[in-house]
Design a protein around this motif. Structure first.
Motif, PDB file in Angstrom:
ATOM      1  N   ALA A   1      11.395 -22.572   9.974  1.00 57.23           N
ATOM      2  CA  ALA A   1      11.529 -22.114   8.588  1.00 57.23           C
ATOM      3  C   ALA A   1      12.721 -21.180   8.429  1.00 57.23           C
ATOM      4  CB  ALA A   1      10.237 -21.417   8.153  1.00 57.23           C
ATOM      5  N   ARG A   2      12.934 -20.324   9.411  1.00 52.41           N
ATOM      6  CA  ARG A   2      14.076 -19.398   9.335  1.00 52.41           C
ATOM      7  C   ARG A   2      15.394 -20.165   9.438  1.00 52.41           C
ATOM      8  NH1 ARG A   2      15.439 -13.736  10.893  1.00 52.41           N
ATOM      9  NH2 ARG A   2      13.226 -13.281  11.109  1.00 52.41           N
ATOM     10  N   ILE A   3      15.452 -21.154  10.311  1.00 52.53           N
ATOM     11  CA  ILE A   3      16.684 -21.921  10.486  1.00 52.53           C
ATOM     12  C   ILE A   3      16.982 -22.754   9.251  1.00 52.53           C
ATOM     13  CG2 ILE A   3      17.763 -23.762  11.828  1.00 52.53           C
ATOM     14  CD1 ILE A   3      16.156 -22.708  14.260  1.00 52.53           C
ATOM     15  N   ARG A   4      15.936 -23.345   8.651  1.00 53.73           N
ATOM     16  CA  ARG A   4      16.153 -24.160   7.439  1.00 53.73           C
ATOM     17  C   ARG A   4      16.773 -23.343   6.326  1.00 53.73           C
ATOM     18  NH1 ARG A   4      10.798 -25.977   8.387  1.00 53.73           N
ATOM     19  NH2 ARG A   4      10.074 -24.651   6.673  1.00 53.73           N
ATOM     20  N   GLY A   5      16.391 -22.092   6.208  1.00 53.49           N
ATOM     21  CA  GLY A   5      16.934 -21.236   5.170  1.00 53.49           C
ATOM     22  C   GLY A   5      16.345 -21.516   3.803  1.00 53.49           C
ATOM     23  N   ALA A   6      16.876 -20.831   2.817  1.00 56.82           N
ATOM     24  CA  ALA A   6      16.339 -20.938   1.457  1.00 56.82           C
ATOM     25  C   ALA A   6      16.567 -22.320   0.850  1.00 56.82           C
ATOM     26  CB  ALA A   6      16.974 -19.871   0.566  1.00 56.82           C
ATOM     27  N   ASP A   7      17.686 -22.963   1.210  1.00 54.63           N
ATOM     28  CA  ASP A   7      17.967 -24.273   0.627  1.00 54.63           C
ATOM     29  C   ASP A   7      17.316 -25.411   1.393  1.00 54.63           C
ATOM     30  OD1 ASP A   7      19.445 -24.244   2.927  1.00 54.63           O
ATOM     31  OD2 ASP A   7      21.374 -24.700   1.974  1.00 54.63           O
ATOM     32  N   GLY A   8      16.723 -25.114   2.556  1.00 55.85           N
ATOM     33  CA  GLY A   8      16.027 -26.127   3.334  1.00 55.85           C
ATOM     34  C   GLY A   8      16.916 -27.079   4.083  1.00 55.85           C
ATOM     35  N   ASN A   9      18.222 -26.802   4.147  1.00 52.69           N
ATOM     36  CA  ASN A   9      19.163 -27.720   4.795  1.00 52.69           C
ATOM     37  C   ASN A   9      19.824 -27.132   6.028  1.00 52.69           C
ATOM     38  OD1 ASN A   9      18.827 -29.775   2.807  1.00 52.69           O
ATOM     39  ND2 ASN A   9      20.179 -28.624   1.426  1.00 52.69           N
ATOM     40  N   GLY A  10      19.377 -25.969   6.466  1.00 49.32           N
ATOM     41  CA  GLY A  10      20.015 -25.310   7.600  1.00 49.32           C
ATOM     42  C   GLY A  10      19.781 -26.035   8.912  1.00 49.32           C
ATOM     43  N   LEU A  11      20.744 -25.886   9.838  1.00 46.50           N
ATOM     44  CA  LEU A  11      20.655 -26.437  11.175  1.00 46.50           C
ATOM     45  C   LEU A  11      20.885 -25.322  12.186  1.00 46.50           C
ATOM     46  CD1 LEU A  11      22.756 -29.732  10.733  1.00 46.50           C
ATOM     47  CD2 LEU A  11      20.261 -29.504  10.682  1.00 46.50           C
ATOM     48  N   VAL A  12      20.520 -25.582  13.441  1.00 51.14           N
ATOM     49  CA  VAL A  12      20.700 -24.570  14.482  1.00 51.14           C
ATOM     50  C   VAL A  12      22.174 -24.204  14.609  1.00 51.14           C
ATOM     51  CG1 VAL A  12      20.424 -24.082  16.943  1.00 51.14           C
ATOM     52  CG2 VAL A  12      18.652 -25.360  15.727  1.00 51.14           C
ATOM     53  N   GLU A  13      23.073 -25.202  14.458  1.00 52.05           N
ATOM     54  CA  GLU A  13      24.505 -24.941  14.604  1.00 52.05           C
ATOM     55  C   GLU A  13      25.019 -23.898  13.614  1.00 52.05           C
ATOM     56  OE1 GLU A  13      23.015 -27.771  14.716  1.00 52.05           O
ATOM     57  OE2 GLU A  13      24.043 -29.295  15.908  1.00 52.05           O
ATOM     58  N   ALA A  14      24.431 -23.844  12.430  1.00 55.19           N
ATOM     59  CA  ALA A  14      24.907 -22.930  11.390  1.00 55.19           C
ATOM     60  C   ALA A  14      24.146 -21.612  11.371  1.00 55.19           C
ATOM     61  CB  ALA A  14      24.791 -23.596  10.023  1.00 55.19           C
ATOM     62  N   ALA A  15      23.107 -21.486  12.169  1.00 53.07           N
ATOM     63  CA  ALA A  15      22.300 -20.260  12.159  1.00 53.07           C
ATOM     64  C   ALA A  15      22.994 -19.157  12.962  1.00 53.07           C
ATOM     65  CB  ALA A  15      20.918 -20.536  12.750  1.00 53.07           C
ATOM     66  N   PRO A  16      23.082 -17.942  12.423  1.00 54.55           N
ATOM     67  CA  PRO A  16      23.701 -16.825  13.159  1.00 54.55           C
ATOM     68  C   PRO A  16      22.733 -16.251  14.198  1.00 54.55           C
ATOM     69  CG  PRO A  16      22.968 -16.059  11.014  1.00 54.55           C
ATOM     70  CD  PRO A  16      22.667 -17.543  11.055  1.00 54.55           C
ATOM     71  N   LEU A  17      22.457 -17.015  15.239  1.00 52.89           N
ATOM     72  CA  LEU A  17      21.443 -16.630  16.219  1.00 52.89           C
ATOM     73  C   LEU A  17      21.776 -15.300  16.890  1.00 52.89           C
ATOM     74  CD1 LEU A  17      20.860 -20.118  17.932  1.00 52.89           C
ATOM     75  CD2 LEU A  17      19.609 -19.096  16.025  1.00 52.89           C
ATOM     76  N   GLY A  18      23.056 -15.113  17.238  1.00 54.82           N
ATOM     77  CA  GLY A  18      23.443 -13.876  17.910  1.00 54.82           C
ATOM     78  C   GLY A  18      23.225 -12.651  17.048  1.00 54.82           C
ATOM     79  N   GLU A  19      23.589 -12.753  15.776  1.00 52.56           N
ATOM     80  CA  GLU A  19      23.404 -11.621  14.856  1.00 52.56           C
ATOM     81  C   GLU A  19      21.923 -11.343  14.644  1.00 52.56           C
ATOM     82  OE1 GLU A  19      24.568 -10.363  10.250  1.00 52.56           O
ATOM     83  OE2 GLU A  19      25.370 -12.199  11.160  1.00 52.56           O
ATOM     84  N   TRP A  20      21.121 -12.396  14.478  1.00 51.96           N
ATOM     85  CA  TRP A  20      19.688 -12.192  14.317  1.00 51.96           C
ATOM     86  C   TRP A  20      19.080 -11.531  15.544  1.00 51.96           C
ATOM     87  CZ3 TRP A  20      18.292 -17.769  12.224  1.00 51.96           C
ATOM     88  CH2 TRP A  20      18.703 -17.871  10.890  1.00 51.96           C
ATOM     89  N   MET A  21      19.498 -11.983  16.722  1.00 50.79           N
ATOM     90  CA  MET A  21      18.947 -11.414  17.959  1.00 50.79           C
ATOM     91  C   MET A  21      19.300  -9.935  18.108  1.00 50.79           C
ATOM     92  SD  MET A  21      17.110 -13.433  19.945  1.00 50.79           S
ATOM     93  CE  MET A  21      17.365 -12.802  21.596  1.00 50.79           C
ATOM     94  N   ALA A  22      20.509  -9.572  17.674  1.00 52.23           N
ATOM     95  CA  ALA A  22      20.987  -8.203  17.870  1.00 52.23           C
ATOM     96  C   ALA A  22      20.489  -7.245  16.798  1.00 52.23           C
ATOM     97  CB  ALA A  22      22.515  -8.187  17.909  1.00 52.23           C
ATOM     98  N   THR A  23      20.198  -7.759  15.600  1.00 51.09           N
ATOM     99  CA  THR A  23      19.888  -6.863  14.489  1.00 51.09           C
ATOM    100  C   THR A  23      18.476  -7.002  13.936  1.00 51.09           C
ATOM    101  OG1 THR A  23      20.775  -8.463  12.877  1.00 51.09           O
ATOM    102  CG2 THR A  23      22.321  -6.861  13.814  1.00 51.09           C
ATOM    103  N   ASP A  24      17.776  -8.069  14.320  1.00 50.41           N
ATOM    104  CA  ASP A  24      16.449  -8.315  13.754  1.00 50.41           C
ATOM    105  C   ASP A  24      15.410  -8.391  14.871  1.00 50.41           C
ATOM    106  OD1 ASP A  24      14.187  -9.130  12.433  1.00 50.41           O
ATOM    107  OD2 ASP A  24      15.160 -10.719  11.280  1.00 50.41           O
ATOM    108  N   PRO A  25      14.687  -7.302  15.137  1.00 49.84           N
ATOM    109  CA  PRO A  25      13.672  -7.319  16.202  1.00 49.84           C
ATOM    110  C   PRO A  25      12.585  -8.357  15.968  1.00 49.84           C
ATOM    111  CG  PRO A  25      14.141  -5.069  15.482  1.00 49.84           C
ATOM    112  CD  PRO A  25      14.808  -5.970  14.510  1.00 49.84           C
ATOM    113  N   GLU A  26      12.304  -8.668  14.713  1.00 41.50           N
ATOM    114  CA  GLU A  26      11.274  -9.663  14.424  1.00 41.50           C
ATOM    115  C   GLU A  26      11.685 -11.049  14.926  1.00 41.50           C
ATOM    116  OE1 GLU A  26       8.925 -11.554  10.553  1.00 41.50           O
ATOM    117  OE2 GLU A  26      10.122  -9.715  10.349  1.00 41.50           O
ATOM    118  N   PHE A  27      12.961 -11.404  14.719  1.00 36.49           N
ATOM    119  CA  PHE A  27      13.443 -12.693  15.209  1.00 36.49           C
ATOM    120  C   PHE A  27      13.409 -12.738  16.735  1.00 36.49           C
ATOM    121  CE2 PHE A  27      16.993 -15.348  16.741  1.00 36.49           C
ATOM    122  CZ  PHE A  27      16.591 -16.577  16.237  1.00 36.49           C
TER     123      PHE A  27
END
Length: 458
Positions: A83-109
């Motif tokens: 659900a987080r990767i899909r995003g609000a528009d429902g079209n997100g992919l892993v390639e476009a997800a800012p995984l590094g930023e989420w890992m560094a700034t979002d403890p929940e992720f």
């Protein structure tokens, strides 16, 4: 080539991430040469529904969806991450997800990824013969009748949602995100997603009701997020069959050799060095040769370097922006399937104002200044047990295949490690960032959490 302007691999990933399907899309799927004729959205509800081909197995080597019973924690974590990767528009992919930023700034992720990996480790420990099939795709050939799929596949596709591969990308991108806030990290070029996993043994059901283990080795893949592992018993056929459907440009997953060839950063470094040495020469000739089927990293290196140094944005910065060669001529001796396609070469010429010329073979009377042997051919490859162990860095981010000459055949044979020593898994499934640079020398060891998962599968 594309489906509605999108690679089929990206469309397949989108179907796997869809709401209501992400909780089931870990079931193993099958693609064959005729996959395009059966290309449609799947519900992941049955073994028949996950075959992208008109052909069928006489005896399906995969476990049934009922047998693929992960713990509820795994399904819940996967659904949340999808659900987080899909995003609000429902079209997100892993390639476009800012995984590094989420890992560094979002403890929940970070906690969600940790739960995803931990639940997979638990599933793998309790039911290894079923859990090892999670997020895998079989690349199967058709028999001569065109209706029956060969029992043992040529290759295995590893989905971007595979727990080990997804967690590795999260940790690797976090490391790059943290380093980029200070200075770009020069070690980023040695992070190789093609090695995650580097070897995998899958228990496949045979027609007698028993199980036969098949070993697969990682090969170069054009995608950083999908992984391809080739059947170890068919490595001699990699050069001839590795460039045929379904591993084609339409799918967006191209196969390289079993041994790593030139990386993108190595191509960039070689071109920059030759231009620096021949700074007064206006035209630089580059010869490219190879004996392997595909050389995706080499092609990407040549294309990206040309755009970087001869793109319109650089040419408008003034005379000091680029001193040296004003034209690069690439003499490509490889067969047509290994070269970039005509559209890519045409786009490169347009982007660089014709500063990069691509020739098929050499030109009489012109001697190249640089020769790149993109990849050497391997002869008589086989999978055999060895005492060599692959060194792995912190969190499994960096791994080095150890090669040594064998005493057999007068030292003409090479042995290459593909596995690391199994570690003990303690604490969190994901490693935490290093507290200080001085810790690096103590954390490099010959084991890591990634290979511990793979070792449990074998």
């Amino acid at each position: 080539m594309h489906v509605n302007g999108q690679l089929r691999s990206a469309q397949l990933q989108g179907w796997m991430l869809e709401e209501g399907r992400a909780s089931r899309s870990f079931h193993p799927f099958v693609v064959a040469a005729d996959y395009a004729s059966e290309w449609r959205r799947r519900d992941w509800s049955s073994s028949e529904d996950t075959i992208f081909s008109k052909g069928r197995f006489l005896s399906d080597p995969r476990p049934s969806p009922d047998e693929m019973a992960p713990p509820p924690e795994f399904v819940a974590a996967r659904s949340v991450l999808a659900a987080r990767i899909r995003g609000a528009d429902g079209n997100g992919l892993v390639e476009a997800a800012p995984l590094g930023e989420w890992m560094a700034t979002d403890p929940e992720f970070s906690a969600e990824v940790d739960a995803y990996l931990k639940s997979y480790v638990g599933w793998l420990a309790n039911s290894p013969e079923d859990a090892v099939w999670c997020d895998l795709g079989l690349v199967a050939r058709l028999e001569t009748n065109g209706l029956t799929l060969v029992q043992e596949p040529d290759a295995i596709l590893v989905s971007p949602l595979h727990p080990v591969r997804f967690a590795w990308h999260c940790v690797a991108q976090r490391a790059m995100f943290l380093s980029a806030r200070k200075k770009p990290c020069p070690a980023a070029s040695i992070l190789d997603p093609d090695c995650v996993p580097d070897a995998l043994t899958i228990p496949m059901r045979n027609a007698m009701g028993g199980k036969t283990n098949a070993t697969f080795f990682a090969v170069e893949c054009s995608s950083d997020y999908w992984g391809i592992l080739w059947n170890a018993s068919r490595l001699d056929a990699l050069a001839s069959t590795g460039s045929t459907a379904p591993l084609d440009r339409e799918m967006g997953l191209l196969v390289g050799g079993i041994s790593s060839g030139f990386s993108v950063s190595q191509v960039h470094k070689a071109l920059e060095d030759i231009c620096s040495m021949l700074v007064a020469k206006p035209v630089i000739g580059v010869l490219v040769s190879s004996t392997a089927s595909q050389n995706n990293a080499c092609n990407e290196g040549l294309l990206s370097w040309g755009r970087k140094h001869f793109g319109s944005s650089d040419l408008t910065r003034g005379s000091d922006a680029w001193v040296g060669a004003s034209e690069i001529r690439i003499y490509d001796e490889r067969h047509e399937g290994s070269r970039p396609d005509d559209a890519e070469i045409s786009n490169l010429a347009e982007d660089t104002a014709n500063a990069v010329h691509w020739y098929s073979g050499t030109v009489s009377g012109e001697d190249p200044d640089l020769a790149i042997i993109a990849q050497l051919e391997t002869s008589n490859p086989s999978a055999l047990p060895t005492k060599l162990a692959t060194p792995m860095g912190f969190g499994g981010l960096v791994r080095t295949r150890i090669r040594e000459p064998s005493s057999m055949a007068g030292g003409q044979l090479l042995r290459e490690s593909r596995m690391a020593a199994p570690p003990s898994l303690r604490g969190m499934a994901l490693p935490t960032p290093l507290p200080a640079p001085s810790q690096h020398s103590r954390t490099f060891q010959t084991r890591g959490w990634v290979m511990s998962l793979l070792q449990a599968c074998m």
